[in-house]
Design a protein around this motif. Structure first.
Motif, PDB file in Angstrom:
ATOM      1  N   ALA A 178      17.889   3.069 -62.676  1.00 27.55           N
ATOM      2  CA  ALA A 178      18.306   2.441 -61.487  1.00 27.55           C
ATOM      3  C   ALA A 178      18.187   2.900 -60.168  1.00 27.55           C
ATOM      4  N   GLY A 179      17.600   2.359 -59.264  1.00 26.82           N
ATOM      5  CA  GLY A 179      17.525   3.181 -57.933  1.00 26.82           C
ATOM      6  C   GLY A 179      16.343   3.945 -57.630  1.00 26.82           C
ATOM      7  N   SER A 180      15.718   4.046 -58.728  1.00 26.29           N
ATOM      8  CA  SER A 180      14.175   5.099 -58.647  1.00 26.29           C
ATOM      9  C   SER A 180      13.063   4.215 -58.453  1.00 26.29           C
ATOM     10  N   VAL A 181      12.909   2.907 -58.649  1.00 20.31           N
ATOM     11  CA  VAL A 181      11.972   2.140 -58.469  1.00 20.31           C
ATOM     12  C   VAL A 181      11.389   1.748 -57.112  1.00 20.31           C
ATOM     13  N   GLY A 182      12.571   1.356 -56.497  1.00 16.71           N
ATOM     14  CA  GLY A 182      12.375   0.533 -55.193  1.00 16.71           C
ATOM     15  C   GLY A 182      12.233   1.663 -54.231  1.00 16.71           C
ATOM     16  N   ASP A 183      11.943   1.319 -53.083  1.00 18.69           N
ATOM     17  CA  ASP A 183      11.983   2.588 -51.998  1.00 18.69           C
ATOM     18  C   ASP A 183      13.425   3.437 -51.812  1.00 18.69           C
ATOM     19  N   ILE A 184      14.404   2.632 -51.819  1.00 14.81           N
ATOM     20  CA  ILE A 184      15.726   2.932 -51.907  1.00 14.81           C
ATOM     21  C   ILE A 184      16.804   2.481 -52.654  1.00 14.81           C
ATOM     22  N   GLY A 201      30.550  17.902 -45.878  1.00  9.61           N
ATOM     23  CA  GLY A 201      29.407  18.627 -45.732  1.00  9.61           C
ATOM     24  C   GLY A 201      29.411  20.089 -46.435  1.00  9.61           C
ATOM     25  N   GLY A 202      29.939  20.138 -47.643  1.00 14.46           N
ATOM     26  CA  GLY A 202      30.223  21.451 -48.169  1.00 14.46           C
ATOM     27  C   GLY A 202      29.253  21.455 -49.405  1.00 14.46           C
ATOM     28  N   ARG A 203      29.587  22.294 -50.449  1.00 10.14           N
ATOM     29  CA  ARG A 203      28.794  22.527 -51.341  1.00 10.14           C
ATOM     30  C   ARG A 203      28.964  21.487 -52.557  1.00 10.14           C
ATOM     31  N   ARG A 204      30.047  20.889 -52.684  1.00 14.01           N
ATOM     32  CA  ARG A 204      30.423  19.789 -53.602  1.00 14.01           C
ATOM     33  C   ARG A 204      29.434  18.266 -53.273  1.00 14.01           C
ATOM     34  N   VAL A 205      29.430  18.206 -51.942  1.00 14.03           N
ATOM     35  CA  VAL A 205      28.504  17.280 -51.741  1.00 14.03           C
ATOM     36  C   VAL A 205      27.177  17.345 -51.985  1.00 14.03           C
ATOM     37  N   ARG A 206      26.715  18.507 -51.626  1.00 15.47           N
ATOM     38  CA  ARG A 206      25.189  19.070 -52.162  1.00 15.47           C
ATOM     39  C   ARG A 206      24.982  19.100 -53.235  1.00 15.47           C
ATOM     40  N   GLU A 207      26.062  19.591 -54.124  1.00 19.38           N
ATOM     41  CA  GLU A 207      25.916  19.482 -55.695  1.00 19.38           C
ATOM     42  C   GLU A 207      25.757  18.187 -56.254  1.00 19.38           C
ATOM     43  N   LEU A 208      26.690  17.269 -55.706  1.00 14.33           N
ATOM     44  CA  LEU A 208      26.534  15.875 -56.323  1.00 14.33           C
ATOM     45  C   LEU A 208      25.188  15.255 -55.884  1.00 14.33           C
ATOM     46  N   GLU A 209      24.443  15.497 -54.812  1.00 17.26           N
ATOM     47  CA  GLU A 209      23.434  14.908 -54.325  1.00 17.26           C
ATOM     48  C   GLU A 209      22.279  15.407 -55.087  1.00 17.26           C
ATOM     49  N   ALA A 210      22.268  16.914 -55.311  1.00 16.83           N
ATOM     50  CA  ALA A 210      21.231  17.256 -56.129  1.00 16.83           C
ATOM     51  C   ALA A 210      21.224  16.733 -57.906  1.00 16.83           C
ATOM     52  N   VAL A 211      22.338  16.758 -58.324  1.00 21.15           N
ATOM     53  CA  VAL A 211      22.551  16.517 -59.612  1.00 21.15           C
ATOM     54  C   VAL A 211      22.131  14.839 -59.966  1.00 21.15           C
ATOM     55  N   ALA A 212      22.629  14.279 -59.093  1.00 19.43           N
ATOM     56  CA  ALA A 212      22.329  12.572 -59.013  1.00 19.43           C
ATOM     57  C   ALA A 212      20.864  12.731 -58.779  1.00 19.43           C
ATOM     58  N   GLY A 213      20.514  13.222 -57.810  1.00 20.87           N
ATOM     59  CA  GLY A 213      18.920  12.904 -57.461  1.00 20.87           C
ATOM     60  C   GLY A 213      18.156  13.378 -58.805  1.00 20.87           C
ATOM     61  N   GLU A 214      18.408  14.318 -59.225  1.00 24.07           N
ATOM     62  CA  GLU A 214      17.714  14.870 -60.561  1.00 24.07           C
ATOM     63  C   GLU A 214      17.774  13.872 -61.839  1.00 24.07           C
ATOM     64  N   ARG A 215      18.851  13.491 -62.013  1.00 27.26           N
ATOM     65  CA  ARG A 215      19.235  12.595 -63.129  1.00 27.26           C
ATOM     66  C   ARG A 215      18.609  11.207 -63.055  1.00 27.26           C
ATOM     67  N   TRP A 216      18.534  10.829 -61.580  1.00 26.75           N
ATOM     68  CA  TRP A 216      18.123   9.302 -61.521  1.00 26.75           C
ATOM     69  C   TRP A 216      16.757   9.262 -60.688  1.00 26.75           C
TER      70      TRP A 216
END
Ligand code: PLP
Length: 378
Positions: free
Chosen positions: A176-182, A40-55
């Motif tokens: 991939a992953g951005s067209v459906g609901d999840i 639950g630290g900054r590395r998980v948050r960073e991965l989520e932020a970057v993957a979310g933005e790119r995908w």
């Protein structure tokens, strides 16, 4: 010297990959240890932020692709008696996740050219209980998301994309992953984007789903340690995995290019033989998690695998069995429609070794061995 016996070529290359990244991985692990924060630290948050933005979505990291699928099914309210359409060619987790929620997996056929869910078969399999469809982006090629989204829109179905084999793939430019609901990703060490062992990621189109997805992956908690708001799973990702996957996320585009170059090398050299080769599908460029050759019949597929095995080249059939034919499905309520294409293709499939870490010389040895096999049979 016979070049065909000069060392073995593995079917999968993650040991070579992780060894190649060893210095970077050790540096990342050391930093996590120094910080002393493992969840639950900054590395998980960073991965989520970057993957979310790119995908193009909103990401929550998980402990595996299986966990991502289970949480997606629950987050969309799929439950007892609901029917969920999925291709018979997938990994068991797609079906297990649906069954875990008490819902019924309905297995349908694939398009023979792309090995992904056939939208016409999905339309034909619908009943009043159908509430969702799970297209599986197989071997690195996305399912036809335009047709699937249209079908889902017409019938009010939820769409969960199984992106376990397709990190970085696109359909009409949409990740991939951005067209459906999840979208549900696996970051198992051997995937196109993997960590050190297991990992996964949920990508939601609607950011309002994120708090629920996070609770589902953290035993129902909402950031506060002692309150469990719902029955969740122990399904979060740790900081070490997040750091390693975040590092590899930047390498993914170059790795995908390398996979495409190797696939083109195979296809150029093998297209004169009477074996089917994989490729892009209209608006969907292949990312080659696997390179499946389609042989004329099951006997020639088995013979090719034996021949390559004798020369030190490991191949695999991803997957040798349709999911509804797995013994475990005896304990799962499910429905299977006509899956003739799936059953015809699976035993004729031979996946050649392909990974960014495969050298050109190794790829040429594989090509030579396939040509030798062909020459011996004609
Ligand atoms: C199509 C598919 N779905 C789901 C999964 C499950 O992912 P994981 O192994 O990370 O649980 C996999 C990976 O093995 C897969 O290939």
């Amino acid at each position: 010297m016979n070049t065909l016996t000069a060392g073995t070529i593995a079917g999968e290359f993650h040991a070579r990959r992780v060894r190649g990244l060893k210095a970077d991985v050790l540096r990342l692990v050391e930093k996590v240890i120094d910080d002393g924060v493992f969840h639950g630290g900054r590395r998980v948050r960073e991965l989520e932020a970057v993957a979310g933005e790119r995908w193009s979505g909103h990401a929550a990291a998980t402990s595996s692709g299986t966990m991502a699928l289970e949480c997606a099914v629950r987050a969309l309210g799929i439950g007892a008696g609901d029917e969920v359409i999925m291709p018979a060619l997938t990994f068991v987790s797609t079906a297990f996740a649906v069954a875990a929620a008490g819902a019924v997996p309905v297995f349908i056929d694939i398009d023979p050219r792309t090995r992904t869910l056939d939208p016409a078969a999905a339309a034909a399999a619908m009943t009043p209980r159908t509430c969702a469809v799970i297209p599986v982006h197989m071997h690195g090629l996305m399912a036809d998301m335009t047709a699937i989204a249209a079908l889902a829109g017409r019938h009010g179905l939820a769409v969960i994309e199984d992106c376990a084999q397709a990190a970085g793939a696109t359909d009409t430019g949409r990740p991939a992953g951005s067209v459906g609901d999840i979208g549900c990703f696996s970051m198992w060490v051997g995937k196109n984007l993997g960590g050190l062992a297991d990992g996964g990621l949920l990508l939601a189109r609607d950011p309002a789903l994120l708090p629920l997805l996070r609770k589902l992956t953290d035993l129902g908690r909402d950031g506060e340690r002692n309150t469990h708001h719902l029955r969740g799973s122990r399904g979060r990702m740790g900081e070490i995995d997040a750091a390693v996957i975040r590092h590899q996320l930047d390498l993914l585009p170059a790795w995908t290019d390398r996979r495409r170059n190797l696939a083109a090398r195979y296809t150029d050299a093998l297209s004169t033989l009477a074996f089917g080769t994989p490729g892009d599908a209209e608006t969907r460029p292949h990312t080659y998690y696997k390179y499946p050759l389609t042989m004329p019949d099951p006997a020639s597929a088995a013979a090719l695998m034996t021949h390559l095995g004798r020369t030190g080249i490991t191949t695999e059939q991803v997957y040798p069995h349709a999911v509804p034919h797995q013994p475990a499905l005896r304990e799962i309520t499910h429905r299977t429609t006509d899956i003739t294409v799936t059953l015809d293709l699976l035993p004729r499939t031979v996946c050649l070794p392909l990974a960014p870490e495969l050298t050109d010389e190794e790829a040429d040895r594989v090509i030579q061995a396939v040509h030798d096999f062909h020459a011996a049979r004609v």
